[in-house]
Write a protein that holds these residues in place. Structure first.
Motif, PDB file in Angstrom:
ATOM      1  N   LEU A 707      12.168 -21.449 -68.637  1.00  0.00           N
ATOM      2  CA  LEU A 707      12.162 -22.834 -68.164  1.00  0.00           C
ATOM      3  C   LEU A 707      11.058 -23.019 -67.139  1.00  0.00           C
ATOM      4  CD1 LEU A 707      16.028 -23.316 -67.719  1.00  0.00           C
ATOM      5  CD2 LEU A 707      14.621 -23.922 -69.695  1.00  0.00           C
ATOM      6  N   VAL A 708      10.491 -24.243 -67.130  1.00  0.00           N
ATOM      7  CA  VAL A 708       9.431 -24.552 -66.161  1.00  0.00           C
ATOM      8  C   VAL A 708       9.967 -25.368 -65.004  1.00  0.00           C
ATOM      9  CG1 VAL A 708       7.620 -24.395 -67.884  1.00  0.00           C
ATOM     10  CG2 VAL A 708       8.754 -26.587 -67.509  1.00  0.00           C
ATOM     11  N   THR A 709      11.230 -25.699 -65.080  1.00  0.00           N
ATOM     12  CA  THR A 709      11.885 -26.374 -63.971  1.00  0.00           C
ATOM     13  C   THR A 709      13.265 -25.767 -63.815  1.00  0.00           C
ATOM     14  OG1 THR A 709      12.736 -28.463 -63.112  1.00  0.00           O
ATOM     15  CG2 THR A 709      12.705 -28.218 -65.504  1.00  0.00           C
ATOM     16  N   LEU A 710      13.665 -25.588 -62.581  1.00  0.00           N
ATOM     17  CA  LEU A 710      14.942 -24.948 -62.301  1.00  0.00           C
ATOM     18  C   LEU A 710      16.026 -25.959 -61.979  1.00  0.00           C
ATOM     19  CD1 LEU A 710      13.723 -21.966 -60.064  1.00  0.00           C
ATOM     20  CD2 LEU A 710      13.883 -22.103 -62.556  1.00  0.00           C
ATOM     21  N   GLY A 711      15.664 -27.231 -62.008  1.00  0.00           N
ATOM     22  CA  GLY A 711      16.627 -28.265 -61.622  1.00  0.00           C
ATOM     23  C   GLY A 711      17.498 -28.744 -62.761  1.00  0.00           C
ATOM     24  N   SER A 712      17.197 -28.339 -64.004  1.00  0.00           N
ATOM     25  CA  SER A 712      17.989 -28.812 -65.138  1.00  0.00           C
ATOM     26  C   SER A 712      19.048 -27.803 -65.575  1.00  0.00           C
ATOM     27  CB  SER A 712      17.065 -29.111 -66.315  1.00  0.00           C
ATOM     28  OG  SER A 712      16.307 -27.962 -66.655  1.00  0.00           O
ATOM     29  N   GLY A 713      19.162 -26.690 -64.854  1.00  0.00           N
ATOM     30  CA  GLY A 713      20.198 -25.709 -65.162  1.00  0.00           C
ATOM     31  C   GLY A 713      19.636 -24.507 -65.884  1.00  0.00           C
ATOM     32  N   VAL A 714      19.779 -23.327 -65.288  1.00  0.00           N
ATOM     33  CA  VAL A 714      19.288 -22.082 -65.869  1.00  0.00           C
ATOM     34  C   VAL A 714      20.503 -21.309 -66.392  1.00  0.00           C
ATOM     35  CG1 VAL A 714      18.064 -19.935 -65.431  1.00  0.00           C
ATOM     36  CG2 VAL A 714      17.359 -22.055 -64.263  1.00  0.00           C
ATOM     37  N   PRO A 715      20.561 -21.006 -67.701  1.00  0.00           N
ATOM     38  CA  PRO A 715      21.747 -20.328 -68.246  1.00  0.00           C
ATOM     39  C   PRO A 715      21.746 -18.829 -67.929  1.00  0.00           C
ATOM     40  CG  PRO A 715      20.174 -20.742 -69.993  1.00  0.00           C
ATOM     41  CD  PRO A 715      19.594 -21.367 -68.754  1.00  0.00           C
ATOM     42  N   LEU A 716      22.846 -18.318 -67.439  1.00  0.00           N
ATOM     43  CA  LEU A 716      23.101 -16.901 -67.251  1.00  0.00           C
ATOM     44  C   LEU A 716      24.571 -16.696 -67.603  1.00  0.00           C
ATOM     45  CD1 LEU A 716      21.816 -14.193 -66.271  1.00  0.00           C
ATOM     46  CD2 LEU A 716      22.831 -14.653 -64.044  1.00  0.00           C
ATOM     47  N   PHE A 717      24.865 -16.765 -68.908  1.00  0.00           N
ATOM     48  CA  PHE A 717      26.241 -16.867 -69.393  1.00  0.00           C
ATOM     49  C   PHE A 717      27.133 -15.783 -68.762  1.00  0.00           C
ATOM     50  CE2 PHE A 717      29.730 -16.341 -72.351  1.00  0.00           C
ATOM     51  CZ  PHE A 717      30.106 -17.658 -72.531  1.00  0.00           C
ATOM     52  N   PRO A 718      28.336 -16.158 -68.320  1.00  0.00           N
ATOM     53  CA  PRO A 718      28.989 -17.474 -68.489  1.00  0.00           C
ATOM     54  C   PRO A 718      28.671 -18.469 -67.371  1.00  0.00           C
ATOM     55  CG  PRO A 718      30.525 -15.946 -67.519  1.00  0.00           C
ATOM     56  CD  PRO A 718      29.264 -15.167 -67.744  1.00  0.00           C
ATOM     57  N   TYR A 719      27.597 -18.194 -66.617  1.00  0.00           N
ATOM     58  CA  TYR A 719      27.240 -19.072 -65.506  1.00  0.00           C
ATOM     59  C   TYR A 719      26.039 -19.930 -65.873  1.00  0.00           C
ATOM     60  CZ  TYR A 719      30.228 -15.963 -62.765  1.00  0.00           C
ATOM     61  OH  TYR A 719      31.283 -15.247 -62.298  1.00  0.00           O
ATOM     62  N   THR A 720      25.920 -21.073 -65.141  1.00  0.00           N
ATOM     63  CA  THR A 720      24.709 -21.898 -65.175  1.00  0.00           C
ATOM     64  C   THR A 720      24.282 -22.088 -63.738  1.00  0.00           C
ATOM     65  OG1 THR A 720      25.409 -23.041 -67.185  1.00  0.00           O
ATOM     66  CG2 THR A 720      23.690 -24.087 -65.860  1.00  0.00           C
ATOM     67  N   PHE A 721      23.025 -21.719 -63.458  1.00  0.00           N
ATOM     68  CA  PHE A 721      22.492 -21.765 -62.099  1.00  0.00           C
ATOM     69  C   PHE A 721      21.466 -22.886 -62.021  1.00  0.00           C
ATOM     70  CE2 PHE A 721      19.467 -20.256 -58.809  1.00  0.00           C
ATOM     71  CZ  PHE A 721      20.350 -20.102 -57.739  1.00  0.00           C
ATOM     72  N   THR A 722      21.674 -23.854 -61.120  1.00  0.00           N
ATOM     73  CA  THR A 722      20.771 -25.016 -60.985  1.00  0.00           C
ATOM     74  C   THR A 722      20.253 -25.081 -59.555  1.00  0.00           C
ATOM     75  OG1 THR A 722      22.079 -26.232 -62.613  1.00  0.00           O
ATOM     76  CG2 THR A 722      20.549 -27.512 -61.243  1.00  0.00           C
ATOM     77  N   VAL A 723      18.916 -25.115 -59.419  1.00  0.00           N
ATOM     78  CA  VAL A 723      18.298 -25.271 -58.101  1.00  0.00           C
ATOM     79  C   VAL A 723      18.039 -26.763 -57.903  1.00  0.00           C
ATOM     80  CG1 VAL A 723      16.358 -24.680 -56.613  1.00  0.00           C
ATOM     81  CG2 VAL A 723      17.251 -22.989 -58.231  1.00  0.00           C
ATOM     82  N   THR A 724      18.832 -27.383 -57.043  1.00  0.00           N
ATOM     83  CA  THR A 724      18.665 -28.822 -56.812  1.00  0.00           C
ATOM     84  C   THR A 724      17.576 -29.123 -55.793  1.00  0.00           C
ATOM     85  OG1 THR A 724      20.446 -28.742 -55.167  1.00  0.00           O
ATOM     86  CG2 THR A 724      21.053 -29.297 -57.424  1.00  0.00           C
ATOM     87  N   GLN A 725      17.302 -28.150 -54.933  1.00  0.00           N
ATOM     88  CA  GLN A 725      16.249 -28.339 -53.938  1.00  0.00           C
ATOM     89  C   GLN A 725      15.834 -26.983 -53.404  1.00  0.00           C
ATOM     90  OE1 GLN A 725      17.347 -30.747 -50.572  1.00  0.00           O
ATOM     91  NE2 GLN A 725      15.281 -30.851 -49.730  1.00  0.00           N
ATOM     92  N   ALA A 726      14.510 -26.858 -53.117  1.00  0.00           N
ATOM     93  CA  ALA A 726      14.001 -25.635 -52.511  1.00  0.00           C
ATOM     94  C   ALA A 726      13.009 -26.025 -51.429  1.00  0.00           C
ATOM     95  CB  ALA A 726      13.343 -24.740 -53.549  1.00  0.00           C
ATOM     96  N   THR A 727      13.243 -25.543 -50.229  1.00  0.00           N
ATOM     97  CA  THR A 727      12.339 -25.857 -49.104  1.00  0.00           C
ATOM     98  C   THR A 727      11.843 -24.557 -48.517  1.00  0.00           C
ATOM     99  OG1 THR A 727      14.161 -25.908 -47.517  1.00  0.00           O
ATOM    100  CG2 THR A 727      13.571 -27.982 -48.583  1.00  0.00           C
ATOM    101  N   GLY A 728      10.537 -24.602 -48.133  1.00  0.00           N
ATOM    102  CA  GLY A 728       9.949 -23.451 -47.467  1.00  0.00           C
ATOM    103  C   GLY A 728       9.210 -23.934 -46.231  1.00  0.00           C
TER     104      GLY A 728
END
Length: 856
Positions: A707-728
């Motif tokens: 995926l080129v964006t992490l905000g739409s949900g990254v599958p790691l079955f049985p989990y889905t990991f979504t990065v809604t915001q990242a600040t540095g």
């Protein structure tokens, strides 16, 4: 040899105290037991010594000779004799005043010494008697005849300072042997024990002569008598001696108080030795002298010459630990393959005694008239224990070349080989000649036994991989032919691969738990064994034995040459079903992934298992292999839930294996079977030791796009990991870069699962190209929920002057150390400049006030 003596030497646990066999009017009375005539004969021999005049050694002190015994040994023959000192005076007589010497027929004079047990006897009290036994090595003197025993006292006026007081010359009529048919009571471990030779048998076997002696022992004491450590010899009429050894049925015996036991001894004799007028000599090792001393000797009964051969189907009886054992070669059949005849032999063994008995580990072989001997695997006889009246039928096999006469073969049973022990056959059964039938797979055969009449079908014999070995699995269907219901016994199994029985354990797994079989109904059993994977097979014999009640007997035996090697693919299978009662389920591939590595790859498959049971049920514990087109198998690890599945419930089973990087994973087929252990299907959380019913699945390897964006949900079955915001963020002059990830972690709970070994790797790459990563376990390091925060910090001196840029967040699915890229996304940094210091106002200097901050 000494180790063997302790366990072989007879019943005659005769301690050296049994040396004191002196027979005299003033000594302990004779313990010989026999009829009156025999007693008179025995007494005549004792009188040969008792009639010798006593020797006076001092006024009121006399000595009589009461016993003389001789034992032959390599280091010189041992002579013992017993003197009885009688003191009728009123003073104590000290034995230091007298000593004795032996004069052999050859004229040699040898001084004797008391045996160590009698060395403390140094004086004869007034009006008392004292018995002392003496020992002397008489070299090669082979008979007591012609011996004389002289008594000497000290005389300091003589040239040799000694004076001869008198002598005893052993009469020619004297013999140390207990005569035929008589018993002798001796002392063994402070217990009175009666001994009597019962028989002498001479056997001719393999151009050799063997002697078998039966000795009856009666414990007349109040305690248990254990097997003592004496040596027993068979003596010929010409004076040759041969050491006897206990046969395997008599080793390590114990005799209860009042019990009589018959003990058997064996010896191999040269063919030229005459077997008439033979004698039995028993000796005991004297620890103090480090020599074997004679204990007792017997004239043996005249020899008999029985045959070892047992006619076809005849019953052969023999004794084991005072029990009668019946044996019978009940059935024999033969088939051929190539240039070999393959014999199947069934031996019936019954304990006809009143006590449980463990048989010796008899060795079996098939002997031919031409003089050849062919081995038989006799493991079934090892440590075989039979209860009183218990009967077992044991099955054996042997290979015999076809150019040997098959109609004159014999089954030879030999006592087990032991160091220092004579190898001697127990029986030689004539083998009746009949051809054996080969069973065809899928054909029904009718059989009758004590449980009923059944139709037996060998449905298949499969050879399948198992770790470093192969499994051999026979599937047998048993149909109840009779009109009434029957109860099947608990079964044990045997598998013979080629001509060798597979090592235990051979598992027998019933497809259903019920042993009741209605009329016309069938039951399926899986017989499972293991063998080296490199062993070739030309035929297999599979047997079921009943294991209930007081007997264990063969239930059926089926032989075939139709063995299915390995596991065969069955087309493009997207699903398969498990049909085992109580565990019915449908299995399909959910997904298969390939985790690439440097030198090896990991192939990972998820199976969706849907229960087809209408009740809550434990699903089968799966065993899996990946198979290449050229029949190479890669064992797979399996992780599945230990929970029982509800009706229509689903489980997720994870399967994986490490493969060489050169393997084309797209060509692999997955085989999964039902695990078994301890003669039953393995519980979901158990450890299988084999498996049955393997089924094939065609795999479809997925290559997920990163995926080129992490905000739409990254599958790691049985989990889905979504990065809604990242600040540095970096701050001027600071050496840290702080990153905060705001994430949502959701879990799919539609499946029961085992341990989830997938990990989420979060990798940060700063604007300078430096990376740092964290390996996180979803559900543990990352909890489920919405809009949660996870923080990371990078450290570098370069961050002190960094004003802008982007950092990259990359996510990986890590499994067993290998990774698949899930996706990545870059985010902008926030820069915070350093705060300025506040300005200081200073008053101007002048002449009137040169120091505005000065003191008064």
């Amino acid at each position: 040899m000494k180790n063997y003596r302790a366990c072989a030497a007879l019943v005659l646990g005769m301690i050296i105290a049994s040396q004191h066999l002196a027979l005299s009017a003033s000594a302990a009375p004779s313990s010989v037991t026999a009829n009156k005539t025999a007693n008179n004969s025995q007494q005549d021999q004792a009188n040969a010594l008792s009639q010798l005049p006593a020797v006076a050694v001092q006024s009121g002190v006399s000595v009589r000779l009461t016993d003389v015994q001789l034992a032959k040994a390599d280091g010189g023959n041992s002579l013992t004799y017993t003197l009885v000192y009688s003191n009728t005076s009123s003073s104590t007589y000290k034995l230091i005043n007298v000593f004795s010497k032996i004069t052999t027929p050859a004229g040699a004079t040898i001084k004797s010494s008391p045996i160590p047990e009698d060395k403390t006897k140094v004086a004869v009290a007034p009006k008392e008697q004292l018995t002392v036994t003496y020992y002397v090595n008489v070299s090669k003197t082979a008979s007591t005849q012609g011996l004389s025993i002289s008594l000497f006292g000290f005389d300091f006026s003589g040239s040799e300072y000694q004076k001869k007081l008198g002598s005893f010359k052993v009469p020619a009529a004297y013999t140390p042997y207990v005569q035929q048919g008589l018993s002798k009571q001796i002392t063994v471990s402070n217990l009175p024990v009666s001994l009597k030779p019962e028989s002498l048998q001479i056997f001719s076997f393999n151009n050799k002569i063997y002697a078998k002696v039966a000795l009856s022992l009666t414990n007349q004491g109040a305690k248990v008598l254990a097997a003592p450590g004496h040596r027993v010899f068979l003596e010929s009429s010409g004076g040759s001696a041969f050491e006897l050894t206990l046969d395997s049925t008599s080793r390590d015996y114990k005799v209860q108080s009042g019990e009589n036991k018959k003990i058997f001894y064996l010896a191999e004799l040269p063919a030229y030795i005459p077997t008439t007028r033979m004698s039995l000599l028993i000796t005991g090792e004297n620890a103090g002298l480090k020599a074997d001393l004679p204990v007792v000797s017997f004239r043996l009964p005249e020899a008999s010459y029985p045959s070892l051969e047992v006619n076809a189907y005849a019953v052969k009886k023999f004794g084991v630990s005072s029990n009668t054992i019946e044996t019978q070669l009940k059935q024999a059949s033969v088939s051929s393959t190539g240039e070999k005849a393959l014999w199947t032999l069934k031996l019936r063994i019954r304990n006809a005694g009143n006590k449980a008995v463990t048989l010796p580990a008899y060795e079996l072989s098939v002997t031919a008239k031409e003089g050849y001997s062919f081995p038989v695997n006799s493991k079934a006889l090892a440590s075989l224990t039979l209860k009183p009246l218990e009967e077992k039928i044991l099955q054996f096999s042997a290979e015999v070349p076809l150019n040997v006469n098959q109609s004159t073969l014999k089954l030879q049973m030999v006592e087990p080989a032991v160091e220092g022990k004579t190898i001697f056959p127990t029986a030689m059964y004539k083998i009746p000649y009949s051809l054996e039938m080969t069973n065809s797979v899928a054909s029904e055969y009718i059989l009758d036994n004590s449980f009923g009449t059944f139709g037996a079908v060998l449905e298949s014999v499969q050879r399948m991989p198992w770790t470093t070995e192969d499994l051999l699995v026979g599937t047998i269907r048993i149909r109840n032919v009779r009109d009434a219901a029957v109860t099947l016994p608990a079964f044990t199994g045997t598998i013979q691969a080629g001509q060798t029985a597979l090592d235990a354990p051979v598992q027998v797994v019933a497809a259903t738990s019920s042993q009741q079989l209605a009329s016309g109904a069938s039951a399926v059993y899986y017989v499972i064994g293991k063998l080296p994977y490199e062993r070739s097979l030309d035929q297999v014999r599979i047997g079921l034995n009943s294991g209930t009640g007081d007997t264990t007997e063969p239930f059926l035996s089926l032989k075939t040459q139709q063995v299915v090697p390995g596991m065969s693919d069955a087309g493009d299978n997207a699903t398969f079903k498990i049909d085992t009662a109580g565990k019915r389920a449908e299995v399909k591939e959910r997904r298969t992934l390939l985790y690439p590595g440097a030198s090896q790859n990991i192939l990972y498959t998820e199976l969706e298992v849907s229960s087809l049971e209408a009740r809550r049920a434990e699903l089968s514990r799966l065993v899996a292999y990946y198979k290449t087109p050229d029949n190479t198998y890669y064992e797979a690890e399996v992780s599945q839930s230990a929970l029982a599945a509800g009706p229509k419930g689903k489980s997720l089973v994870s399967i994986w294996s490490k493969l060489p990087a050169s393997i084309d994973a797209s060509q692999l087929t997955l085989f999964a079977g039902e695990g078994v252990s301890e003669n039953k299907l393995t519980a979901p959380d158990g450890t299988p030791t084999a498996y049955i019913n393997p089924k094939a699945l065609t795999l479809h390897i997925q290559t997920p796009a990163a995926l080129v964006t992490l905000g739409s949900g990254v599958p790691l079955f049985p989990y889905t990991f979504t990065v809604t915001q990242a600040t540095g963020a970096v701050s001027e002059g600071q050496d840290t870069l702080s990153v905060n990830l705001t994430y949502t972690l959701a879990k799919d709970n539609q499946y029961d699962m085992g341990t989830n070994a997938h990990k989420l790797v979060v990798q940060l790459t700063d604007p300078l190209g430096q990376t740092q990563e964290r390996t996180l376990v979803p559900g543990t390091d990352l909890v489920t929920g919405k809009f949660l925060t996870y923080s990371m910090t990078l450290t570098s001196n370069a961050y002190k002057t960094l004003r802008s840029g982007k950092f990259l967040v990359t996510l990986y699915d890590e499994f067993q150390g290998e990774r698949i890229l899930l996706g990545s996304q870059s985010y902008s940094l926030t820069y915070t400049p350093a705060a300025k210091a506040p300005e200081t106002i200073t008053a101007p200097k002048n002449a009137a006030n040169p120091d505005p901050g000065g003191s008064l």
